[in-house]
Structures are given as C-alpha cells and as structure tokens.
Write a protein that holds these residues in place. Structure first.
Motif, PDB file in Angstrom:
ATOM      1  N   GLY A  76     -25.253   2.790   1.370  1.00 54.89           N
ATOM      2  CA  GLY A  76     -25.671   4.073   0.832  1.00 54.89           C
ATOM      3  C   GLY A  76     -26.411   4.964   1.810  1.00 54.89           C
ATOM      4  N   HIS A  77     -26.670   4.454   3.035  1.00 53.78           N
ATOM      5  CA  HIS A  77     -27.489   5.211   3.978  1.00 53.78           C
ATOM      6  C   HIS A  77     -26.686   6.169   4.857  1.00 53.78           C
ATOM      7  CE1 HIS A  77     -30.836   2.821   2.725  1.00 53.78           C
ATOM      8  NE2 HIS A  77     -30.302   1.697   3.152  1.00 53.78           N
ATOM      9  N   THR A  78     -25.378   5.946   4.956  1.00 54.94           N
ATOM     10  CA  THR A  78     -24.547   6.780   5.824  1.00 54.94           C
ATOM     11  C   THR A  78     -23.258   7.137   5.098  1.00 54.94           C
ATOM     12  OG1 THR A  78     -25.395   5.623   7.770  1.00 54.94           O
ATOM     13  CG2 THR A  78     -23.410   6.942   8.073  1.00 54.94           C
ATOM     14  N   VAL A  79     -22.878   8.410   5.172  1.00 48.97           N
ATOM     15  CA  VAL A  79     -21.596   8.856   4.633  1.00 48.97           C
ATOM     16  C   VAL A  79     -20.645   9.027   5.816  1.00 48.97           C
ATOM     17  CG1 VAL A  79     -20.364  10.668   3.388  1.00 48.97           C
ATOM     18  CG2 VAL A  79     -22.666  10.005   2.668  1.00 48.97           C
ATOM     19  N   TYR A  80     -19.529   8.315   5.777  1.00 47.29           N
ATOM     20  CA  TYR A  80     -18.584   8.349   6.882  1.00 47.29           C
ATOM     21  C   TYR A  80     -17.476   9.356   6.608  1.00 47.29           C
ATOM     22  CZ  TYR A  80     -20.954   4.198   8.554  1.00 47.29           C
ATOM     23  OH  TYR A  80     -21.909   3.333   9.004  1.00 47.29           O
TER      24      TYR A  80
END
Length: 411
Positions: A207-211
C-alpha cells in the motif's frame, strides 16, 4: 441416463453455512452441477425472508446440517458465529471448506486439529494456492505470492461506504473492509501462514507505492523479497490510469517466481515471459462462489487441503484504531466497521495484539488514540469460542517458540 457400462454415482450432499452474497451464489451454482447437490443451508434469518434460496432447503439447526450433508461450505463472514459451528462439524467427521479468511487467521489453526479444514478456491488466498500448485508443478520457485488491490483508503467515511455498498450490491461491512485494507491484510497473512511465506520486515508494503504498470510493480516486490532473503506474501497497488503502453492489473492474483534451471531461460524468453530472473504469472480473476465447486470436488475426491492457516502460524492481524475512541466505547463491528482496521503483524513481535475479528462487541477499558494498536489489556471481550481458539493457538505457538511465552496474554 449415465454412460453405458458406468454405474451412476449419487451427487455429494453439500451443506452451506451462510445465506449472504456467497452463500446464495453457491446455491445457484450447485443447481447446475450434477455431481454436487445443495442439500441444506444454515441461516440465522427467517427462511421465508431469504428469497434467493428455497425455504425448505434452509434450517437453523447445525445438528441437522451435519446429519444430512457430506461436506460443508462455510461462508458466513462471521468468525465468532462460525467457529463453534465448524468445530461441531469437524468433530462429527464432516470436512469443511471455508470462504472466510478472517476465520482462518483467527480460529483456523485451532480448528484444523479436529478434522479436514481448507480454504476454498475463488477467494484470493485459495486462488493464490491454486496458482502456486501450477507454478511449482512447472519447476518454478515462487518468490512473491501477490494479491491485486485497486483502491485503498484506511479511513473511509460511512456515507462513502454506504454509496459503494449499494452500487456493488454487497454489504456495508464487506465494502468497508475491502476499502480500508483489512481484507487484503487478512488474506495475505493466511497466505503467508499457509504457504510458509513471510511478510516483509515491518509488515505488508503493497500500500505504500503505486506502480505505473502491473508487471513493474510485481517485479519491484520480488526485488524487495530478494533483498530481504524471503518468499514474500504481499499485495500490489497499481495505477488506475497507467501511462500509455502500461498494463492495468485485473482484480485477481499473481505469483512472481524464478527458474532455478538457467538452461530454461531461452525457452522462457521465447514463450514471452521475458529475460528473467523474475517471471510473473497472473490469474486475472477470482470468482468466489463460481469456483467453489472445484474445491468441493477435491474434498470429495480425498485430495489434501488446498490451504489453511497452519498449525503454528507466524502472523496475525492486529486491530488499529481509525479514530480516537473513548473509554467505555463499545465496538459495534471489528472487521468492516468505522472504529478499526486490520494490519498484518508477526505474532512473535506482538503476542498481546487483539485479532481484529474478535473485537465485535468489545468494550474499551481506556481511551485509545487514532493509530494505536489494541492490546488485550485495553478491552473487555465477549466470551466465545473464537477467543478461546485464538488463545489456544497462541499457547501452541508459544510452546514451539519459548521466547514468546512471557508475552502471551491470559484472560
């Protein structure tokens, strides 16, 4: 008529605990499976009000369900309600398939000692286990067991969730637990426990990074797992608006794996799996009750359980306050409510966390600030078999890990 020369086999009699979205969908599905028969459903509602299931095929008696059925599917979504029912069924020798990862991660390790308990294919944990079976059979070594998440808001409002529940045709509690991240944490903890994987140090990272693209994100998770030296259970948040040429993920599951045999790399490149060393296998759907028949048949055929929470789980799902809560406050709903959300934790690091599924109806002994994790000393829990099951599991885990004994709660 059957095929000439073949004796006809009576269909297996399937009992179902739950008459919600999954339970009624399964009723429709089994109507079209000649080898499986929806024998009886257990409901807490007036059978005349269910509507989608024939009232004469519903009961409020677990004894009758056990007596009339060969296999039971539990899909109530209620850990506290279902725990004693599953124990009764298993004790009577009836195998149980669940579509209830919340129950698995809370009571499942305790319950499996009484008989055959498996998670069903169709929900993400069962779908990941089924995909793993295929990937491993081809000689690959999984490094990431992945779930796909399309949206995440850890503190959704009730009006927002009521709107989406109405649009999606599912319950308010379900859509809330999907949105605030509780459901994906529960699912990936079951996967980690059941498949012998690990969570990343510090917990799930998805949930910490949107790719920008699905495969980019999947390989990024594999690189995290490689650096940590683990096989990782996690999830992927990918952009809903990827750049041109990038792929948007479907709401399914995936596995990132390596190929130990270097000689196979040219073949894998030819088959369009890329240069390696990471290969992404995607199952771009999970169809819940439509797929349950596959697991039911496997149970009837005597196959090993597809997935369960293991006898000695390493991870649990703690409860984190979404907002400030006053002393004396009664938590109306643990999972899917507006007081708490769930986060995967290593049990050895936090033996005193209260599993979020146990907190419905709990009363706070002290005030809790937003962002705090609830401990056993913070709450008065209702007495039920699910609480007893968790404490029994903690005791079993503590026995196998002596360093945990000092922190094990006693109620």
């Amino acid at each position: 008529m059957g095929e000439p020369g073949k004796a006809s086999v009576a269909p297996a009699k399937v009992g179902v605990i739950g008459t919600g979205f999954i339970g009624t969908g399964l009723f429709y599905s089994l109507d079209r499976t000649p080898d499986l028969h929806y024998q009886l459903g257990l409901t807490r509602r007036d059978p005349q009000t269910v509507g989608s299931v024939d009232p004469e095929r519903l009961t409020d008696s677990i004894a009758r369900l056990i007596d009339e059925c060969d296999v039971i599917v539990e899909c109530s979504g209620d850990t506290v309600y279902a725990t004693p029912l599953i124990r009764q069924a298993l004790t009577a020798g009836i195998p149980v398939v669940t579509m209830n990862s919340e129950l698995q991660v809370t009571s499942g390790s305790f319950l499996q000692q009484f008989g055959y308990l498996t998670e069903g294919e169709g929900d993400q944990p069962g779908s990941i286990a089924a995909l793993r079976r295929d990937v491993v059979a081809m000689g690959f070594s999984p490094i990431v067991y992945g779930n796909v998440k399309g949206f995440l808001n850890p503190t959704p409002t009730q009006p927002e969730m009521e709107k989406w529940a109405a649009l999606q045709g599912i319950s308010l509690g379900q859509v809330t637990s999907f949105t605030d991240g509780t459901k994906v944490h529960v699912e990936q903890v079951v996967v980690a426990n059941g498949l012998g994987a690990s969570l990343a140090p510090g917990g799930l990272v998805g949930g910490h990074t949107v790719y920008d693209g699905f495969k980019e994100g999947a390989i990024a998770l594999a690189e995290i797992a490689d650096r940590a030296g683990i096989v990782m259970s996690d999830f992927l948040m990918a952009s809903n608006n990827p750049s041109p040429g990038r792929d948007r993920p479907a709401p399914g599951v995936f596995i990132v794996a390596t190929m130990p045999d270097e000689r196979q790399r040219p073949s894998l490149k030819y088959y369009k799996l890329g240069e390696g060393p990471y290969y992404v296998f995607e199952r771009p759907y999970h169809l819940c009750h439509f797929e349950l028949a596959k697991t039911i048949r496997a149970v009837v055929d005597g196959d090993e359980p597809l997935l369960n929470n293991s006898a000695h789980p390493r991870y649990g799902v703690s409860a984190v306050a979404k907002r400030d809560l006053a002393a004396g406050h009664v938590i109306t709903r643990g999972i899917g409510g507006f007081d708490l959300r769930g986060e995967g934790v290593a049990i050895a690091d936090d033996t005193d966390h209260v599993p979020i599924a146990l907190l419905t109806g709990a009363r706070l002994r002290r005030s809790i600030s937003a962002g705090e994790t609830l401990r056993f000393d913070d709450v008065d829990l209702p007495e039920n078999e699910a609480v007893e099951a968790w404490l029994s599991t903690l005791k079993a885990v503590s026995t196998s890990s002596p360093e945990m004994v000092a922190g094990t709660p006693v109620l």
